[in-house]
Design a protein around this motif. Sequence first.
Motif, mmCIF file in Angstrom:
data_model
loop_
_atom_site.group_PDB
_atom_site.id
_atom_site.type_symbol
_atom_site.label_atom_id
_atom_site.label_comp_id
_atom_site.label_asym_id
_atom_site.label_seq_id
_atom_site.Cartn_x
_atom_site.Cartn_y
_atom_site.Cartn_z
ATOM 1 N N VAL A 184 4.202 -14.537 0.966
ATOM 2 C CA VAL A 184 2.986 -13.758 1.198
ATOM 3 C C VAL A 184 2.024 -13.884 0.021
ATOM 4 C CG1 VAL A 184 2.071 -11.442 1.588
ATOM 5 C CG2 VAL A 184 4.161 -12.160 2.744
ATOM 6 N N ALA A 185 2.540 -13.744 -1.183
ATOM 7 C CA ALA A 185 1.782 -14.000 -2.425
ATOM 8 C C ALA A 185 0.417 -13.319 -2.445
ATOM 9 C CB ALA A 185 1.634 -15.504 -2.635
ATOM 10 N N ILE A 186 0.378 -12.029 -2.103
ATOM 11 C CA ILE A 186 -0.876 -11.270 -2.183
ATOM 12 C C ILE A 186 -1.010 -10.715 -3.603
ATOM 13 C CG2 ILE A 186 -2.149 -9.287 -1.293
ATOM 14 C CD1 ILE A 186 -0.711 -9.612 1.340
ATOM 15 N N SER A 187 -2.157 -10.929 -4.205
ATOM 16 C CA SER A 187 -2.345 -10.489 -5.583
ATOM 17 C C SER A 187 -2.393 -8.971 -5.707
ATOM 18 C CB SER A 187 -3.632 -11.102 -6.157
ATOM 19 O OG SER A 187 -4.754 -10.731 -5.361
ATOM 20 N N ASP A 188 -2.963 -8.317 -4.695
ATOM 21 C CA ASP A 188 -3.060 -6.851 -4.731
ATOM 22 C C ASP A 188 -2.637 -6.297 -3.370
ATOM 23 O OD1 ASP A 188 -3.599 -4.284 -5.562
ATOM 24 O OD2 ASP A 188 -5.756 -4.411 -5.120
ATOM 25 N N PRO A 189 -1.329 -6.327 -3.060
ATOM 26 C CA PRO A 189 -0.867 -5.900 -1.735
ATOM 27 C C PRO A 189 -1.034 -4.402 -1.516
ATOM 28 C CG PRO A 189 1.001 -6.266 -3.181
ATOM 29 C CD PRO A 189 -0.216 -6.736 -3.931
ATOM 30 N N ASN A 190 -1.254 -4.007 -0.265
ATOM 31 C CA ASN A 190 -1.323 -2.590 0.042
ATOM 32 C C ASN A 190 0.085 -2.006 0.043
ATOM 33 O OD1 ASN A 190 -0.216 -3.545 2.416
ATOM 34 N ND2 ASN A 190 -1.735 -2.641 3.776
ATOM 35 N N SER A 191 0.183 -0.704 0.293
ATOM 36 C CA SER A 191 1.478 -0.032 0.189
ATOM 37 C C SER A 191 2.468 -0.536 1.236
ATOM 38 C CB SER A 191 1.293 1.487 0.344
ATOM 39 O OG SER A 191 0.728 1.805 1.609
ATOM 40 N N VAL A 192 1.979 -0.965 2.415
ATOM 41 C CA VAL A 192 2.870 -1.457 3.462
ATOM 42 C C VAL A 192 3.560 -2.737 3.012
ATOM 43 C CG1 VAL A 192 3.006 -2.304 5.829
ATOM 44 C CG2 VAL A 192 1.485 -0.405 5.280
#
Length: 327
Positions: free
Chosen positions: A143-151
């Motif tokens: 996924v490698a999201i830099s600023d993932p949400n809480s989910v």
Amino acid sequence: MNFSFSATPDFDFTTYFARHLQAPIRDGLLEIPEKHGQGYIRKLAFGPDFKVTIHHYQLQEDLIIQRNTSGLGNELITVFFYNNEQALGIAYNDKPHVLFSQRDESAIQVTSNDLSSTIRFPAHQQIHYVVVAITPVRLKELVAISDPNSVVQTITGRGNSFLFFESMDAETKLLLKNMAAVDMNASLGNFYMQIKVLELLYLVFQKLSLRASTAHQTINSADAARLLYIRKEIISDLSTPPVLRELALSAAMSETKLKQLFKQTFGTTIYTYYQQARMEEAAFLLKHGRHTVAQVGYELGFSNLSHFSRLFKKHYGLNPKRFCGVA
């Protein structure tokens, strides 16, 4: 037919189910014996921490798959894509099966492996679903999201208990259909399938990443069972708006907890979920051409047809009459 297993990270569904059916596996393919039905289960491995099973069959009797908690916490994530027009019964914590949807039996479920569940598939119906099993570490790398949400943080973290449902859009349904037609004997078949599985994960995490970022409420199997029961209560009579106090009493939860867990699990508030279900039911009735716009509106509890038309247009971009013309 009943099949029970514990969702440990090293569990191989296809191997154990083949033993249950007393059938061989050849090159990752389990063909359903004729005495049980027809079709297949295919297993694919993209490493020890990323596995997929593809189910495509029709059985002579109901199949009840019971997944028992591993007792190990969140060491494995299961993403379940079910795409079929027939009824899917899901239950948690040994509760009665609840039909997931009235009209469209497609569903996406993302869950930790520390929740027990039971899924019932009906006999003499085509069953098509895909299960992706992946470790939190591998998923986080993908996924490698830099600023993932809480989910996304909850799902890719370790030791979290969670259950999330998402609706399945037309793009995901088409992708699942195309995956079932892939020739796995082709030299690049496995590589192609890996790309398609990644695309599936992209589509579901694209949706999950858009959810509001709020503090995660821990969920257990009993909570999951209550939430599915509440969902059933909401859609059982779409002509009557849900009453939070009554739903909370039915779920044996406080109103606050029910609101929080429902929105966390289904991605929307109870009332918004009810309104969406109403519009989907209206679209179904209009598409089949057996009801007038007025009949559909009144059947779904609208005394003001102008209000019904406004809500329907907001949901589908067309008023009910124009929708009938293009359906």
